[in-house]
Design an enzyme around this catalytic site. Structure first.
Site, PDB file in Angstrom:
ATOM      1  N   TYR A 109      -5.498   2.429  13.939  1.00  0.00           N
ATOM      2  CA  TYR A 109      -4.606   3.568  13.761  1.00  0.00           C
ATOM      3  C   TYR A 109      -5.061   4.718  14.645  1.00  0.00           C
ATOM      4  O   TYR A 109      -6.274   4.936  14.815  1.00  0.00           O
ATOM      5  CB  TYR A 109      -4.642   4.074  12.319  1.00  0.00           C
ATOM      6  CG  TYR A 109      -3.870   3.221  11.346  1.00  0.00           C
ATOM      7  CD1 TYR A 109      -2.554   3.516  11.022  1.00  0.00           C
ATOM      8  CD2 TYR A 109      -4.477   2.130  10.737  1.00  0.00           C
ATOM      9  CE1 TYR A 109      -1.856   2.745  10.113  1.00  0.00           C
ATOM     10  CE2 TYR A 109      -3.779   1.353   9.824  1.00  0.00           C
ATOM     11  CZ  TYR A 109      -2.466   1.671   9.519  1.00  0.00           C
ATOM     12  OH  TYR A 109      -1.774   0.915   8.622  1.00  0.00           O
ATOM     13  N   TYR A 148      -6.612  -5.372  10.080  1.00  0.00           N
ATOM     14  CA  TYR A 148      -7.826  -4.567  10.299  1.00  0.00           C
ATOM     15  C   TYR A 148      -8.703  -4.607   9.055  1.00  0.00           C
ATOM     16  O   TYR A 148      -8.215  -4.802   7.945  1.00  0.00           O
ATOM     17  CB  TYR A 148      -7.465  -3.139  10.691  1.00  0.00           C
ATOM     18  CG  TYR A 148      -6.642  -2.387   9.674  1.00  0.00           C
ATOM     19  CD1 TYR A 148      -7.244  -1.689   8.628  1.00  0.00           C
ATOM     20  CD2 TYR A 148      -5.255  -2.355   9.767  1.00  0.00           C
ATOM     21  CE1 TYR A 148      -6.481  -1.006   7.704  1.00  0.00           C
ATOM     22  CE2 TYR A 148      -4.482  -1.676   8.851  1.00  0.00           C
ATOM     23  CZ  TYR A 148      -5.099  -0.995   7.813  1.00  0.00           C
ATOM     24  OH  TYR A 148      -4.341  -0.332   6.896  1.00  0.00           O
ATOM     25  N   ARG A 158      -7.001  -5.901   5.727  1.00  0.00           N
ATOM     26  CA  ARG A 158      -5.605  -5.681   5.367  1.00  0.00           C
ATOM     27  C   ARG A 158      -4.721  -6.649   6.161  1.00  0.00           C
ATOM     28  O   ARG A 158      -4.875  -6.777   7.379  1.00  0.00           O
ATOM     29  CB  ARG A 158      -5.146  -4.250   5.706  1.00  0.00           C
ATOM     30  CG  ARG A 158      -5.735  -3.103   4.920  1.00  0.00           C
ATOM     31  CD  ARG A 158      -5.460  -3.037   3.429  1.00  0.00           C
ATOM     32  NE  ARG A 158      -4.240  -3.622   2.884  1.00  0.00           N
ATOM     33  CZ  ARG A 158      -3.041  -3.042   2.848  1.00  0.00           C
ATOM     34  NH1 ARG A 158      -2.859  -1.850   3.359  1.00  0.00           N
ATOM     35  NH2 ARG A 158      -2.012  -3.656   2.286  1.00  0.00           N
ATOM     36  N   HIS A 161       0.794  -5.019   8.443  1.00  0.00           N
ATOM     37  CA  HIS A 161       1.836  -4.339   7.652  1.00  0.00           C
ATOM     38  C   HIS A 161       2.339  -3.107   8.374  1.00  0.00           C
ATOM     39  O   HIS A 161       1.671  -2.557   9.251  1.00  0.00           O
ATOM     40  CB  HIS A 161       1.297  -3.945   6.270  1.00  0.00           C
ATOM     41  CG  HIS A 161       0.156  -2.978   6.323  1.00  0.00           C
ATOM     42  ND1 HIS A 161      -1.149  -3.366   6.490  1.00  0.00           N
ATOM     43  CD2 HIS A 161       0.131  -1.624   6.276  1.00  0.00           C
ATOM     44  CE1 HIS A 161      -1.937  -2.310   6.527  1.00  0.00           C
ATOM     45  NE2 HIS A 161      -1.184  -1.231   6.402  1.00  0.00           N
ATOM     46  N   HIS A 163       3.879   0.660   7.149  1.00  0.00           N
ATOM     47  CA  HIS A 163       4.138   1.573   6.034  1.00  0.00           C
ATOM     48  C   HIS A 163       5.558   2.120   6.136  1.00  0.00           C
ATOM     49  O   HIS A 163       5.996   2.492   7.233  1.00  0.00           O
ATOM     50  CB  HIS A 163       3.170   2.756   6.076  1.00  0.00           C
ATOM     51  CG  HIS A 163       1.737   2.380   5.847  1.00  0.00           C
ATOM     52  ND1 HIS A 163       1.157   2.397   4.602  1.00  0.00           N
ATOM     53  CD2 HIS A 163       0.773   1.985   6.704  1.00  0.00           C
ATOM     54  CE1 HIS A 163      -0.122   2.038   4.704  1.00  0.00           C
ATOM     55  NE2 HIS A 163      -0.387   1.772   5.971  1.00  0.00           N
TER      56      HIS A 163
END
Lengths: 242, 194
Positions: A109, A148, A158, A161, A163
């Site tokens: 991110y 990640y 995780r 995905h 959000h």
């Protein structure tokens, strides 16, 4: 917390997701409707406010492959992610603000709190937004996010995905969720995904859609979102915008 | 409407630690500008509201996201050009406080106190929750149909306190997720009958 409507949602506290233990409310929420039978709280700010159609994203905001370029293209597999926002009665929800954010193709991110040792992509921000059309449809172009690691437990990862944040007309329809990808082996090991009641989990997994797939360009995934409430309520009296 | 006759709802998931990227992006140099800020403009007395979100251990949360929804100073939700909606995170200030710049709302109806709705999200919360901010200096609280029906010892948790400030009239409102001072959280009225 009783009632069928809650059955779609995770509980506030799900011990396998460690940070939920200190962060979910300790007590059950107080039901505004039962609190005040004489003064219907449907007249309150919570249900009186109308937010659909209030927000105006920019022209490229929906295209994460273009909205943060710095002289090049972002790396990764291009995706089209599209679907409809519907109310519980199946009515399309137009004018809904859909905001998304995600990791880049490497699972990183663009955020100061992300310490994962994976490269930042100078041409990818990982955030986008759009407003649903008259049929309740939204559409994003983006990059396949990477998986990640996180620190919930040993060797925790995780699943890939995206959000989603959804702001519809009324506050009861407010939703923040995550969209997952079919066949991801990490889903079976993810406490955030598994916090959702078993019967409802599949609703968070997008469907590969050849029809949305653009030849020679991008893979298509379809993800519909059903939010609480109904457009067909008395609130429509002042919801027409006239 | 229930699960047998209606479409099944999409489940909630946590907002996670990285929401600022998409939802409060004003701190990022590249990409999207802010669409929803921590500011509400409209008719009424300018105020600021600030505070912290405390977890069950009493520690301030540095990755909570708060949204507020309110009427303008005249008690109107639909005044032309008015969008009574704002959003703020707790991670930008060194003390993990949030801050809104807005106007003091008027009461929606006779006999009601003015209040602001707040939605609370954070990493670690799998589902958001709703609360209300009432103002400690409002006599109308004593007659407000919702406020007076709350257990007396819990009303305090919904009161924003006036604090001295050099700029606008300023209120402090802290959110406590658990414990003796736990904030009252609400389940919203559902427009479809059960």
């Amino acid at each position: 917390m009783s009632g069928k409507r809650r059955s779609a949602h995770p509980p506030y506290t799900y011990p396998d997701y460690k940070s939920s233990i200190l962060r979910g409310p300790g007590r059950d929420p107080i039901d505004l409707d039962r609190l005040d039978a004489k003064h219907p709280s449907s007249m309150g700010v919570e249900s009186g406010v109308l937010l659909a159609g209030r927000f105006r994203p920019g022209e490229l905001d929906h295209d994460l492959t273009r909205n943060a370029r710095r002289g090049g293209e972002p790396l990764g597999e291009r995706l089209v992610v599209s679907g409809r926002v519907l109310d519980e009665c199946g009515n399309p929800a137009p004018g809904v603000l859909v905001e998304i954010w995600q990791a880049n193709a490497a699972g990183r991110y663009l955020h100061k709190a992300d310490e994962h040792d994976a490269p930042v992509d100078p041409n990818f921000l990982g955030a986008g937004r759009c407003v649903t059309d008259r049929e309740g449809c939204y559409r994003f172009c983006t990059i396949q996010p990477g998986a990640y690691p996180w620190k919930n437990h040993h060797n925790a990862w995780r699943p890939r995905h995206i959000h989603f944040s959804v702001i519809g007309d009324s506050l009861v329809s407010r939703l923040v969720t995550q969209m997952y990808f079919p066949g991801d082996p990490l889903l079976d090991f993810d406490p955030i995904f598994e916090s959702v009641p078993d019967a409802a989990r599949s609703r968070l997994i997008a469907r590969f859609d050849l029809g949305l797939t653009q030849p020679e360009f991008a893979l298509g995934y379809h993800f519909d979102i059903v939010v609480a409430g109904s457009g067909a309520t008395p609130r429509d009296n002042h919801g027409s915008g006239k | 409407m229930n699960d047998e006759t209606g479409l099944p709802l999409t489940p909630s998931q946590t907002v996670g630690p990285y929401f600022t990227l998409g939802l409060t992006p004003e701190k990022h140099e590249s990409g999207l500008g802010p669409l929803i800020t921590n500011e509400i403009r409209g008719e009424g007395e300018p105020i600021t509201i600030h505070g912290k979100v405390f977890d069950g251990a009493g520690e301030p949360v540095n990755d909570a996201m708060l949204e507020i929804i309110q009427a303008d100073g005249n008690g109107r939700l639909d005044a032309p050009g008015f969008t009574g909606f704002a959003r703020a995170g707790t991670g930008d200030a060194v003390d993990n406080s949030y801050r809104f710049t807005t106007v003091k709302p008027g009461p929606l109806g006779k006999g009601e106190a003015p209040y602001i709705c707040m939605i609370v999200f954070m990493r670690g919360m799998l589902l958001h929750t709703f609360t209300r901010i009432y103002f400690a200096d409002e006599a109308a609280n004593a007659n407000d149909p919702v406020f007076i029906r709350l257990p007396e010892h819990r009303r305090e948790s919904l009161l924003a306190r006036h604090v001295e400030s050099v700029d606008a009239v300023s209120y402090e409102f802290n959110v406590h997720m658990q414990g003796d001072r736990e904030t009252v959280f609400f389940k919203l009225p559902h427009p479809i009958a059960d």
